[in-house]
Design a protein around this motif. Structure first.
Motif, PDB file in Angstrom:
ATOM      1  N   TRP A 144     112.403  36.832  64.833  1.00 47.49           N
ATOM      2  CA  TRP A 144     111.547  37.587  63.771  1.00 47.49           C
ATOM      3  C   TRP A 144     110.433  36.286  63.497  1.00 47.49           C
ATOM      4  CZ3 TRP A 144     108.884  42.529  61.637  1.00 47.49           C
ATOM      5  CH2 TRP A 144     110.389  43.020  62.108  1.00 47.49           C
ATOM      6  N   LEU A 145     109.294  35.498  64.320  1.00 50.14           N
ATOM      7  CA  LEU A 145     108.091  34.732  63.900  1.00 50.14           C
ATOM      8  C   LEU A 145     107.392  34.532  62.939  1.00 50.14           C
ATOM      9  CD1 LEU A 145     107.711  33.915  67.296  1.00 50.14           C
ATOM     10  CD2 LEU A 145     109.599  32.912  66.084  1.00 50.14           C
ATOM     11  N   PHE A 146     107.099  33.812  62.388  1.00 48.92           N
ATOM     12  CA  PHE A 146     105.704  34.479  60.970  1.00 48.92           C
ATOM     13  C   PHE A 146     105.192  32.726  61.035  1.00 48.92           C
ATOM     14  CE2 PHE A 146     104.807  33.550  56.322  1.00 48.92           C
ATOM     15  CZ  PHE A 146     104.178  35.118  56.114  1.00 48.92           C
ATOM     16  N   ALA A 147     103.801  32.677  60.829  1.00 49.91           N
ATOM     17  CA  ALA A 147     102.896  31.093  60.731  1.00 49.91           C
ATOM     18  C   ALA A 147     101.857  31.858  59.603  1.00 49.91           C
ATOM     19  CB  ALA A 147     102.403  30.822  61.690  1.00 49.91           C
ATOM     20  N   HIS A 148     101.851  30.773  58.623  1.00 48.19           N
ATOM     21  CA  HIS A 148     101.126  31.296  57.100  1.00 48.19           C
ATOM     22  C   HIS A 148      99.621  29.966  57.447  1.00 48.19           C
ATOM     23  CE1 HIS A 148     100.982  30.458  52.735  1.00 48.19           C
ATOM     24  NE2 HIS A 148     100.560  31.297  52.902  1.00 48.19           N
ATOM     25  N   ASN A 149      98.771  30.929  56.821  1.00 47.77           N
ATOM     26  CA  ASN A 149      97.680  29.382  56.115  1.00 47.77           C
ATOM     27  C   ASN A 149      96.776  29.954  55.145  1.00 47.77           C
ATOM     28  OD1 ASN A 149      95.393  30.930  57.114  1.00 47.77           O
ATOM     29  ND2 ASN A 149      94.153  29.428  57.247  1.00 47.77           N
ATOM     30  N   GLY A 150      97.675  28.725  53.870  1.00 49.96           N
ATOM     31  CA  GLY A 150      97.150  29.392  52.430  1.00 49.96           C
ATOM     32  C   GLY A 150      98.026  28.599  51.327  1.00 49.96           C
ATOM     33  N   GLY A 151      98.461  29.408  50.699  1.00 51.17           N
ATOM     34  CA  GLY A 151      99.424  29.531  49.111  1.00 51.17           C
ATOM     35  C   GLY A 151      99.723  30.028  48.381  1.00 51.17           C
ATOM     36  N   VAL A 152     100.701  29.906  48.651  1.00 50.26           N
ATOM     37  CA  VAL A 152     101.846  30.864  47.408  1.00 50.26           C
ATOM     38  C   VAL A 152     102.636  30.866  46.799  1.00 50.26           C
ATOM     39  CG1 VAL A 152     103.191  32.985  48.016  1.00 50.26           C
ATOM     40  CG2 VAL A 152     101.451  32.513  49.881  1.00 50.26           C
ATOM     41  N   SER A 153     103.244  30.827  45.809  1.00 54.80           N
ATOM     42  CA  SER A 153     103.695  30.136  44.620  1.00 54.80           C
ATOM     43  C   SER A 153     105.066  30.827  45.049  1.00 54.80           C
ATOM     44  CB  SER A 153     103.319  30.808  43.375  1.00 54.80           C
ATOM     45  OG  SER A 153     103.953  30.846  42.223  1.00 54.80           O
ATOM     46  N   LYS A 154     105.965  29.395  45.034  1.00 56.81           N
ATOM     47  CA  LYS A 154     107.009  29.176  45.139  1.00 56.81           C
ATOM     48  C   LYS A 154     107.662  30.035  44.274  1.00 56.81           C
ATOM     49  CE  LYS A 154     107.579  24.467  47.325  1.00 56.81           C
ATOM     50  NZ  LYS A 154     108.081  23.421  47.331  1.00 56.81           N
ATOM     51  N   SER A 155     107.793  29.482  42.503  1.00 56.36           N
ATOM     52  CA  SER A 155     108.493  30.266  42.070  1.00 56.36           C
ATOM     53  C   SER A 155     108.480  31.649  41.774  1.00 56.36           C
ATOM     54  CB  SER A 155     107.695  30.442  40.679  1.00 56.36           C
ATOM     55  OG  SER A 155     106.388  29.972  40.746  1.00 56.36           O
ATOM     56  N   ILE A 156     107.210  32.532  42.743  1.00 55.78           N
ATOM     57  CA  ILE A 156     106.815  33.811  42.547  1.00 55.78           C
ATOM     58  C   ILE A 156     108.121  34.146  43.258  1.00 55.78           C
ATOM     59  CG2 ILE A 156     104.884  35.569  43.227  1.00 55.78           C
ATOM     60  CD1 ILE A 156     103.283  33.906  41.304  1.00 55.78           C
ATOM     61  N   THR A 157     107.939  34.136  44.482  1.00 55.15           N
ATOM     62  CA  THR A 157     108.699  34.621  45.934  1.00 55.15           C
ATOM     63  C   THR A 157     109.653  34.478  45.646  1.00 55.15           C
ATOM     64  OG1 THR A 157     108.128  32.170  46.891  1.00 55.15           O
ATOM     65  CG2 THR A 157     106.263  33.993  47.525  1.00 55.15           C
TER      66      THR A 157
END
Length: 365
Positions: A144-157
């Protein structure tokens, strides 16, 4: 007043640089609101012209977008002979790194079926490293490959993922939360949800998006995900575009998903709405769903373990239902929600069957 040749030369250079900056500003008019740029394509064989034009030659190619996304680049691809993707990464901006062009030429020459590209402007985790996107994992017999643009809270994930899953699947980039990249934690949580949903990718992504947004609806969550067979693109927070070209006598069928179209105009491109999930498959038109409209089936555990038909006994009737539904998922014709009594849900397998066998004959009379 007569200007010296050296002064005229300096003014000319300044004007040339200014025009160059203006060109890249036009290329990325929303550079201040985007973190990173994504590009992905899938086809039975992505045409060489698409690979080279979209990644290098066109005005707003991924390479040129590297002028504003200066924390490295990465390109990964699958083809018909590869069970594991080949990935090339660079630390320099794509516009300054000859290795980027070399990687594009390699991809174009190897009949790629699925490609994921990324140029990075780092906002989380380690910075002075080659672009870690797309992140990769081997799960359920696939890469599996995954690329992201944006921002997601580390603490929440991390909270949603849970320590047990996190410890079994530690991030590959960085040592500890301060160095971890938010995007990789996001990837791990998406994979966990897909696994929880019996490897139904649509339901897993829906679960991940829903639960993150319940905690923080302002998260910016655009991503590309592939297992080499399909390419998914999700939009929330920033623009994400796609283009589909159907088969003709001279042009094979292909789908491209991009943060920003590489062409000077948006002709032929469509913009996804927030919460749109696009699934692109080889030789098929893309399918777009709003994840807010997807209902995840609720699983109720029978009061009596193994009593799948809820008649207060575990007998041949339950075993018959289980055997008939065995191997079923929500997308298969033999699917029967009653038989799906063990995690991971949305897959009827030996874990469900064992519960029936262990409790066969209950209750004792």
């Amino acid at each position: 007043m007569r200007l010296s040749n050296s002064i005229l030369m300096a003014l000319s250079i300044s004007l040339l640089l200014a025009s160059s900056v203006s060109e890249f500003s036009a290329c990325s008019v929303d550079s201040g609101t985007h973190e990173c740029r994504l590009w992905g394509a899938t086809a039975d064989s992505v045409p060489t012209s698409v690979v080279k034009d979209h990644l290098v030659s066109m005005q707003y190619s991924l390479k040129n977008l590297g002028a504003y996304n200066r924390n490295g680049w990465a390109l990964a691809y699958f083809n018909k002979t590869l069970s594991k993707p080949v990935t090339h990464r660079g630390r320099l901006p794509a516009t300054m790194d000859p290795a980027f062009d070399e990687a594009v030429n390699e991809i174009a020459d190897n009949e790629p079926q699925t490609i994921v590209g990324h140029v990075r402007i780092a906002t989380s985790g380690l910075v002075d490293i080659p672009d870690p996107h797309p992140f990769n994992r081997s799960k359920n017999g696939k890469w599996w490959l995954f690329a992201h643009n944006g921002g997601v809270s580390k603490s929440i994930t991390i909270e949603l993922m849970g320590n047990e899953y996190l410890n079994e699947n530690l991030p590959q980039v960085g040592n500890g939360p301060d160095e971890w990249v938010d995007s990789e934690l996001y990837f791990l949580y998406v994979l966990k949800c897909i696994e929880d949903q019996g490897w139904n990718v649509t339901l897993g992504i829906t679960q991940a998006i829903t639960t993150i947004c319940e905690k923080n609806n302002y998260a910016v969550m655009n991503f590309l995900l592939t297992n080499g067979e399909h390419l998914w693109g999700f939009c929330k927070g920033y623009g994400l575009h796609y283009r589909y070209t159907s088969t003709s006598e001279t042009t094979p069928q292909w789908t491209v998903i991009a943060s920003q179209p590489p062409t000077s105009t948006y002709e032929g491109w469509a913009l996804l709405d927030d919460f749109d999930l696009l699934e692109a498959s080889k030789n098929k038109p893309p399918v777009i769903l709003d994840v807010r409209s997807i209902v995840i089936p609720e699983h109720s555990v029978p009061r009596l373990a193994g009593d799948v038909n809820n008649d207060e006994r575990v007998d041949l009737k339950d075993l018959f239902i289980m055997c008939k539904a065995f191997g079923g998922t929500p997308s298969r014709p033999n699917w029967d929600l009653r038989a799906d009594i063990a995690k991971p849900y949305n897959l009827v397998d030996t874990r469900d069957l064992i519960i029936v066998l262990q409790n066969f004959g209950q209750p004792k009379t």
